[in-house]
Structures are given as C-alpha cells and as structure tokens.
Enzyme design. Structure first.
Site, PDB file in Angstrom:
ATOM      1  N   ASP A  63     -75.966   5.984  47.264  1.00  0.00           N
ATOM      2  CA  ASP A  63     -76.343   5.614  45.899  1.00  0.00           C
ATOM      3  C   ASP A  63     -77.849   5.503  45.738  1.00  0.00           C
ATOM      4  OD1 ASP A  63     -76.691   3.335  47.427  1.00  0.00           O
ATOM      5  OD2 ASP A  63     -75.011   2.263  46.552  1.00  0.00           O
ATOM      6  N   ASN A 132     -69.435  -9.047  46.457  1.00  0.00           N
ATOM      7  CA  ASN A 132     -68.359  -8.912  45.458  1.00  0.00           C
ATOM      8  C   ASN A 132     -67.367  -7.808  45.830  1.00  0.00           C
ATOM      9  OD1 ASN A 132     -69.746  -6.563  44.943  1.00  0.00           O
ATOM     10  ND2 ASN A 132     -70.225  -7.017  42.804  1.00  0.00           N
ATOM     11  N   HIS A 134     -68.155  -4.609  46.520  1.00  0.00           N
ATOM     12  CA  HIS A 134     -68.499  -3.225  46.162  1.00  0.00           C
ATOM     13  C   HIS A 134     -68.791  -2.403  47.405  1.00  0.00           C
ATOM     14  CE1 HIS A 134     -73.104  -4.126  45.522  1.00  0.00           C
ATOM     15  NE2 HIS A 134     -72.831  -3.893  46.786  1.00  0.00           N
ATOM     16  N   GLU A 139     -68.567  -1.000  41.555  1.00  0.00           N
ATOM     17  CA  GLU A 139     -68.484  -2.427  41.267  1.00  0.00           C
ATOM     18  C   GLU A 139     -67.061  -2.849  40.880  1.00  0.00           C
ATOM     19  OE1 GLU A 139     -70.938  -4.023  42.267  1.00  0.00           O
ATOM     20  OE2 GLU A 139     -72.614  -4.090  40.878  1.00  0.00           O
TER      21      GLU A 139
HETATM   22  P1  PGA Z   1     -76.549  -5.917  52.045  1.00  0.00           P
HETATM   23  O1  PGA Z   1     -75.847  -5.094  50.889  1.00  0.00           O
HETATM   24  O2  PGA Z   1     -76.429  -5.088  53.272  1.00  0.00           O
HETATM   25  O3  PGA Z   1     -77.974  -6.059  51.600  1.00  0.00           O
HETATM   26  O4  PGA Z   1     -75.825  -7.213  52.149  1.00  0.00           O
HETATM   27  C1  PGA Z   1     -74.619  -4.511  51.131  1.00  0.00           C
HETATM   28  C2  PGA Z   1     -74.147  -3.805  49.905  1.00  0.00           C
HETATM   29  O5  PGA Z   1     -74.493  -4.262  48.794  1.00  0.00           O
HETATM   30  O6  PGA Z   1     -73.414  -2.813  50.035  1.00  0.00           O
END
Ligand code: PGA
Length: 237
Positions: A63, A132, A134, A139
């Site tokens: 992404d 969350n 995702h 999302e």
């Molecule tokens: P993070 O993010 O590794 O910074 O915890 C993970 C994600 O949002 O996929």
C-alpha cells in the site's frame, strides 16, 4: 496457520528474515509482497545483513498513502528505499509500490493489479497487522474490496499512524492498497506481530472466525499462513 512464538522482537525479526531468505533460495526469481510499518523494520535490517542475492527478485508493496509525494519522508516509497532498496541488490525495475503521486488513482490501482499478474502473481506476501485487524490498508468494514483500490483510513489507523507524523492532521486520510483477493492469491503468507498492543488482535485472529470487521480473519481461509510473533503479542489459544 503455523504459529512461531519468539522471545522478543529481535528473534521475530531474525526468523522472519530467514523465512524470506529461504523463499529466495528456493526460487531466486520470487515475487514477494512487502509491508511497511514499525513491525517489519527489524526484518529489513536482518535481510540487509544476510548474504542474499535479490537480483532476480521482484517486490510489490502492499500500500501507499494517497496522495503523497515519493520524497515525503512518511511515504512508503521513502520507507522502502531507506529500509531495503538502498541496502540490497534489488533492481529498480523490479520494485513496485502503488504511486501516491498518480493523477488517476483508479487507473493506478487497476494497473498495479495487472502488473502483479504479469509478473506471475505473489509467491510470498509478508504482512503486518493493524491494531484494528487491517492488513494492508483493508480497513474494518461491512464489506471488503477484492482487488487493489483506493480507500479511506479509519480514525483508529490515523491515530495509530500519527506517531510518525509531526501532527495528526498531517496523516493522509486515503490510501491505495492491495485488496483482500490480491493478498489471498499469494501462494504463501507470512504474518508478523509484535508487542502488547497486538495481543488482542492476534487473539481475535486465532479464533478462526471470519469477520469483515476484522479483515485479517480472512487469512484463516488461506492454506499456507505462518504467523511469527513475539511473546508480548501472543495470548495463547
Ligand atoms: P505497525 O503497523 O507495524 O506499525 O504496527 C502494522 C500495520 O498497520 O499493518
């Protein structure tokens, strides 16, 4: 789902790098999907230190924020350049990230999906997981998009990612992301999770119930997923 529990972040990063290395040894021209975020930074460090030939490897990032300039130090292009591209012998023409600079986001997404297909599809997709649930920027929602698309970030994600920006208002509210089918079509999936703040989501994931409000739960339908996490992120079954 295979689960590998590590003592700490360092060990998780080492094991993840070894996993990717094995993939490249087995298939030097592997097509690998890659994540950003804080979780994979240690893995990228180890990958850069291991003696791996990336000359035939192709990478596709999950992404990118939208819109964002490549030279913005919060763009995922900038992140990948700093953490991996500049440190290994990946060829410029073999690394792909959805462009946050594209005028036509829709067209950029369609083209990205086409490129993945043209390169033979993903042999391995490495994933982090949001608090969350995702994966990529898919999302929580009552429905999930299949293919690469433009999406709005949830308040939870904007909050979580604001730690990287000067102020919360600087976090882009949209992103381009591989879809759930793009990810699920990968032959193998490696999911990484580290730290206490991921404990609740890892526990939800291991219940093996599919819920579009927790997008990562779709991974229980994939036949080859390995979760490498540290003890802090693991609550047990
Ligand atoms: P993070 O993010 O590794 O910074 O915890 C993970 C994600 O949002 O996929």
């Amino acid at each position: 789902m295979r689960i590998i529990i590590c003592e700490n972040y360092e060990e998780m990063s080492e094991k993840a790098a070894e996993f990717v290395k094995s993939q490249i040894m087995l298939k030097p021209a592997s097509v690998i999907g890659l994540p950003t975020g804080s979780t994979p930074i240690g893995m990228y460090d180890k990958l850069s230190d291991l003696d791996i030939d990336f000359s035939e490897v192709t990478t596709f990032n999950l992404d990118e924020y939208y819109p964002i300039k490549k030279d913005n130090n919060q763009s995922y292009y900038y992140f990948m350049n700093k953490n991996l591209y500049s440190r290994v012998n990946l060829k410029k023409e073999n690394v792909f990230i959805p462009s946050g600079e594209a005028d036509d986001a829709q067209k950029e997404c369609e083209n990205y999906e086409k490129l993945i297909k043209e390169r033979g599809g993903l042999d391995l997709q490495v994933l982090g997981i949001g608090q969350n649930g995702h994966i990529g920027f898919n999302e929580p929602s009552d429905s999930l998009d299949a293919f690469t698309h433009i999406t709005s970030l949830t308040e939870n994600t904007i909050d979580a990612n604001s730690r990287f920006f000067e102020k919360r208002e600087d976090v882009p509210t949209k992103a381009l992301t591989m879809g759930i089918a793009t990810i699920m079509k990968a032959k193998k999936i490696l999911l990484l999770a580290s730290g206490n703040e991921k404990k609740a989501i890892v526990s939800a994931l291991l219940k093996n119930k599919i819920d579009t409000e927790i997008p990562a739960t779709v991974l229980s339908m994939h036949s080859d997923v390995t979760l490498i996490c540290d003890r802090a992120a693991y609550i047990g079954l």
